[in-house]
Design a protein around this motif. Sequence first.
Motif, PDB file in Angstrom:
ATOM      1  N   SER A  76      30.669-105.650   6.587  1.00  0.00           N
ATOM      2  CA  SER A  76      32.296-104.473   6.175  1.00  0.00           C
ATOM      3  C   SER A  76      33.460-105.706   6.969  1.00  0.00           C
ATOM      4  O   SER A  76      33.218-105.120   7.860  1.00  0.00           O
ATOM      5  CB  SER A  76      32.247-102.583   6.220  1.00  0.00           C
ATOM      6  N   ARG A  78      36.925-104.310   7.709  1.00  0.00           N
ATOM      7  CA  ARG A  78      38.084-103.911   8.392  1.00  0.00           C
ATOM      8  C   ARG A  78      38.898-104.029   8.845  1.00  0.00           C
ATOM      9  O   ARG A  78      40.224-105.018   9.226  1.00  0.00           O
ATOM     10  CB  ARG A  78      37.241-102.849   9.151  1.00  0.00           C
ATOM     11  N   ILE A 116      37.864-106.262   0.858  1.00  0.00           N
ATOM     12  CA  ILE A 116      37.559-105.306   0.302  1.00  0.00           C
ATOM     13  C   ILE A 116      36.307-104.835   0.834  1.00  0.00           C
ATOM     14  O   ILE A 116      35.561-105.590   2.070  1.00  0.00           O
ATOM     15  CB  ILE A 116      37.327-106.720  -0.437  1.00  0.00           C
ATOM     16  N   ARG A 117      36.409-104.066  -0.095  1.00  0.00           N
ATOM     17  CA  ARG A 117      34.401-103.433  -0.053  1.00  0.00           C
ATOM     18  C   ARG A 117      33.895-104.025  -0.062  1.00  0.00           C
ATOM     19  O   ARG A 117      33.627-104.999  -1.226  1.00  0.00           O
ATOM     20  CB  ARG A 117      34.617-102.149  -0.923  1.00  0.00           C
ATOM     21  N   LYS A 118      32.443-104.784   0.531  1.00  0.00           N
ATOM     22  CA  LYS A 118      31.856-105.289   0.337  1.00  0.00           C
ATOM     23  C   LYS A 118      30.666-104.758  -1.065  1.00  0.00           C
ATOM     24  O   LYS A 118      30.371-105.674  -1.912  1.00  0.00           O
ATOM     25  CB  LYS A 118      30.906-105.249   1.378  1.00  0.00           C
ATOM     26  N   ASP A 119      31.023-104.139  -0.929  1.00  0.00           N
ATOM     27  CA  ASP A 119      30.294-102.857  -2.984  1.00  0.00           C
ATOM     28  C   ASP A 119      30.978-103.245  -3.640  1.00  0.00           C
ATOM     29  O   ASP A 119      30.257-102.689  -4.523  1.00  0.00           O
ATOM     30  CB  ASP A 119      29.436-101.618  -2.546  1.00  0.00           C
ATOM     31  N   SER A 120      31.879-103.762  -3.527  1.00  0.00           N
ATOM     32  CA  SER A 120      33.052-103.697  -4.829  1.00  0.00           C
ATOM     33  C   SER A 120      32.781-104.985  -5.525  1.00  0.00           C
ATOM     34  O   SER A 120      31.708-105.843  -4.809  1.00  0.00           O
ATOM     35  CB  SER A 120      34.645-104.097  -4.543  1.00  0.00           C
ATOM     36  N   GLU A 146      41.086 -96.624   0.069  1.00  0.00           N
ATOM     37  CA  GLU A 146      39.677 -97.315   0.511  1.00  0.00           C
ATOM     38  C   GLU A 146      39.607 -97.051   1.884  1.00  0.00           C
ATOM     39  O   GLU A 146      38.692 -97.022   2.742  1.00  0.00           O
ATOM     40  CB  GLU A 146      39.683 -98.978  -0.170  1.00  0.00           C
ATOM     41  N   GLN A 147      40.638 -97.583   2.788  1.00  0.00           N
ATOM     42  CA  GLN A 147      40.576 -97.160   4.586  1.00  0.00           C
ATOM     43  C   GLN A 147      40.514 -95.884   4.550  1.00  0.00           C
ATOM     44  O   GLN A 147      39.514 -95.569   5.337  1.00  0.00           O
ATOM     45  CB  GLN A 147      41.978 -97.733   4.793  1.00  0.00           C
ATOM     46  N   ASP A 198      37.127 -96.138   4.553  1.00  0.00           N
ATOM     47  CA  ASP A 198      36.241 -96.761   4.508  1.00  0.00           C
ATOM     48  C   ASP A 198      35.989 -96.446   6.683  1.00  0.00           C
ATOM     49  O   ASP A 198      35.045 -96.077   7.405  1.00  0.00           O
ATOM     50  CB  ASP A 198      36.283 -98.151   5.185  1.00  0.00           C
ATOM     51  N   GLU A 210      24.116-101.775   5.983  1.00  0.00           N
ATOM     52  CA  GLU A 210      24.723-102.885   5.676  1.00  0.00           C
ATOM     53  C   GLU A 210      23.784-102.972   4.692  1.00  0.00           C
ATOM     54  O   GLU A 210      23.688-103.664   2.946  1.00  0.00           O
ATOM     55  CB  GLU A 210      25.556-103.828   6.260  1.00  0.00           C
ATOM     56  N   GLU A 218      22.665-101.641   2.206  1.00  0.00           N
ATOM     57  CA  GLU A 218      23.869-101.282   1.260  1.00  0.00           C
ATOM     58  C   GLU A 218      23.595-102.312   0.302  1.00  0.00           C
ATOM     59  O   GLU A 218      23.563-102.500  -1.013  1.00  0.00           O
ATOM     60  CB  GLU A 218      24.776-101.305   1.905  1.00  0.00           C
TER      61      GLU A 218
END
Lengths: 761, 105
Positions: free
Chosen positions: A2, A4, A119-123, A202-203, A206, A216, A219
């Motif tokens: 992820s 940041r 970006i969010r990794k699960d996006s 998002e931030q 997170d 992770e 995830e």
Amino acid sequence: MSKRLPDIWRNKTSEKSIGLILKKLRVSAQKEATKSRANLAEDEALEWLKPRTLIKPDDQDEVPDADLEEEVGRVLTTINPQWVLDEVAYHYGQNRFALKAKPTFGKAYPLYIYQGTAIRKDSDEAKAQIAAGYGMVGFDDAGPKRAKVKKSAAEEEEEEEPEPEPQPPPEEAKPEEDAVQEEEKPVPTEEAEAAPTEVADEQAGDEGGEEAAGEEKEEEGGGPPPVEEVLDIKPRVKKLANQFNFCERAALTYNNPRRSVDTQTIPPPRANYGSTCLQSIIFDFYQEDYAKKMREKEEEKPKRLRKKAAKHAKSEQQIHDEQLAQRIREAWTILERLVNQNIYDDIAQDYRYWDDPSDEFREGMGSLLPLWKFQFEPMRSHAVCDVQWNPHYQDLFAVAYGSLDFTNQQKNGCLCLYSIKNPAYPEYSVVTESPIICLDVYKETPYLICVGLYDGNVCVYNAQLTLESSYQYKSDSVRDKHSNIVWEIRWGARLIDGEASFFSISGDGRVVQWAVMPGELQATTIITLRSNVPPIPGPDGTLLTVNSCGSCICFHPEKADIFMVGTEDGMIHTCSLKYNRNYVNSVQGHHMPVYRINYNYFNNSIYASCSGDWRVKIWEDGRDEPLFMFELGSPVGDVKWAPYSSTVFAACTADGKVYVYDLNVNKYRPICVQAVVSKKTKKLTRIDFNSRLPIVVCGDTKGTCHVVKLSPNLRVMCKPPKKAQSVDQRTLQIMKLDKLLSLVRDPPFQTGVVDEKFDDD
Amino acid sequence: MAEEGAAAGAAAEKVIHTYPLIRHCDMPEEMRIEAMELSVTACEKFSQNNELAARMVKETLDKKFGPAFHVVVGESYGFEITYECTTICYMYFGGNQAVCIWKCS
């Protein structure tokens, strides 16, 4: 992993809470450093990296370790200490202070907004990137890699050309769980549509999951894609160590030293020339050259003379001597004449005054009075082959010495000019290399005499040149001379260019016209006399055409291109210069060679011919039969019309007699027959009337020329009729001949005319 | 003989010279003949145009003997030239024309 955003996310926290965060960060950074070192050592590609010391600012406060280790409790609150509840600003429009409106964000108030790249990794977007091979790739993962991605996502990504991903610095090479470091990742613009507010959300989300790095992987694999496909994906990570750190390799070779080598040649030599050309200069120069050429030409002509002249190399004394000799010679000539006239005084008297008194009593008969005999001592054994009075000087005649005895041919010949004033010695004589057979004196310039030689050559002699010189022109013995005896030669009309020309007929059957060019004779064959004998097979099988041998030629007095040719087979051909093959007319005139043909001086259509068949025939143009025919009892060497009378002609025969006919007096018999030479030893060859004097010259075969005087009966003139006294002699002569001819023609030719003559004999 | 001489003297007044007359030439034999014949041809061909005649001579000589020939054709002119040795030919032609050929490069 992820990503940041590093910080910048400043909540209104107390200083303590910030310090706590910093402390934690530092610890984790140290761990991170050791760990990454170990990795780096293994990595050969990053060998060049040196461990770094942290750079501290000089004014950084020294904090003892104890203080650093101390746990400080801090609490983050949602209250912003700097928050001003009621902010007032001066309103110029209302002219008073007014409350400023505040945006309401709930409890948060953005002070600073930064467009992040994480970006969010699960996006979906992150998954697509992962599937495309961005991120998640270590340095050791080279080679094809398998990834399970959603097919749709993969397809989307493949359409986009991914940009090379810059390699993160080594410390941050594997930011496994720490989100402080930022990995720059180019985000396609169409994907960066996230509004600031969304990012903020998002931030915020997170922040709470900071510590959940361990989970992770779970995830990542957590969300199983609806359709799984195994795809071969090539590694897209370029192994670029550092975008700022590269080296260029090059080598420098020696530069060869330069040399220049050159030579200089000598330039071609030059010169200067200058001149001026004007019409006058050109003209003068041409005149000079032309004069020189003319002089050369003059010198060219009598080559033989010039050689002699050069041999002499005259000095003044010699010139004087020569002039003196010339004068003496002239004086001697006069003296010689005086002496001769004294010696031959009686002959001169006879020539001048004596007329045969018996003529008065012999009606129709005449006689010949022998006068001088001309002989040239060296030519005693030669025959007089031709004789001709000079057309200009009445006392001068030319004699050609040759030989008619073909079994005993003489080696040389001679051309002589005699004057009746000096019978002892010729005025001019020149010995030729070959016997002369015929001659002709040029009427326009009587000193030019053309001769035909026994060897086929023709020459032109100039009597004005000194005696030492021989011919002036001579045909080329190799190129164009006749191949047989030249039997007769006659001057012709001038050519178009003005050159004199003469014609020769020869035993080789050719009639050749000779143009007298400067320095040479130019031959043109006018006609070749074809014989009617069929071609004879030659030695190698070829057929040889036989030419008939020409023996005499006679030009028409008026028509310059018409001429008569007599041949040795007795034919008389009328030819034209315009035709070189065919005859205008052809008559079988005689049975033996035709020796001479002569036109009447008063009537151009009447001509006489004589032949070896003893006959003299009088012809009229266009008639195949002769008007008159006379049998002389011996080969007739020559026949000539008298220049003073239209009906008188004379013939000389081989038995030494001269026959004189006057058709007006007697149509069948000669009015004079006289033996001039003894017929045992000599033959008469040629005869010629003097054009003005009543004398005739005839030559014999022993080199003697006899001049005889015609008695009065032989030269009777016409008496003009009483009705027309003023008619001149010529017209009378023509009338006389016409009258005679009309008698002969009407009735047309009778054979009895000739027979009658023989009956009388 | 005398008659011919007299005729020549009388004709000298109106005689028209048509032959080329070399005034000055240091060309080799072959080249000289070539140049002479060429000049005659050119002058006869372009009897009304000296420029074309000169051009023809020049271009032909350039082809045959290498470039940089110079040719002057005219009836009245003066010249002072520098030429490469053995390449000059100054001649008269036709009684009223002067042709000067030289090479200098």
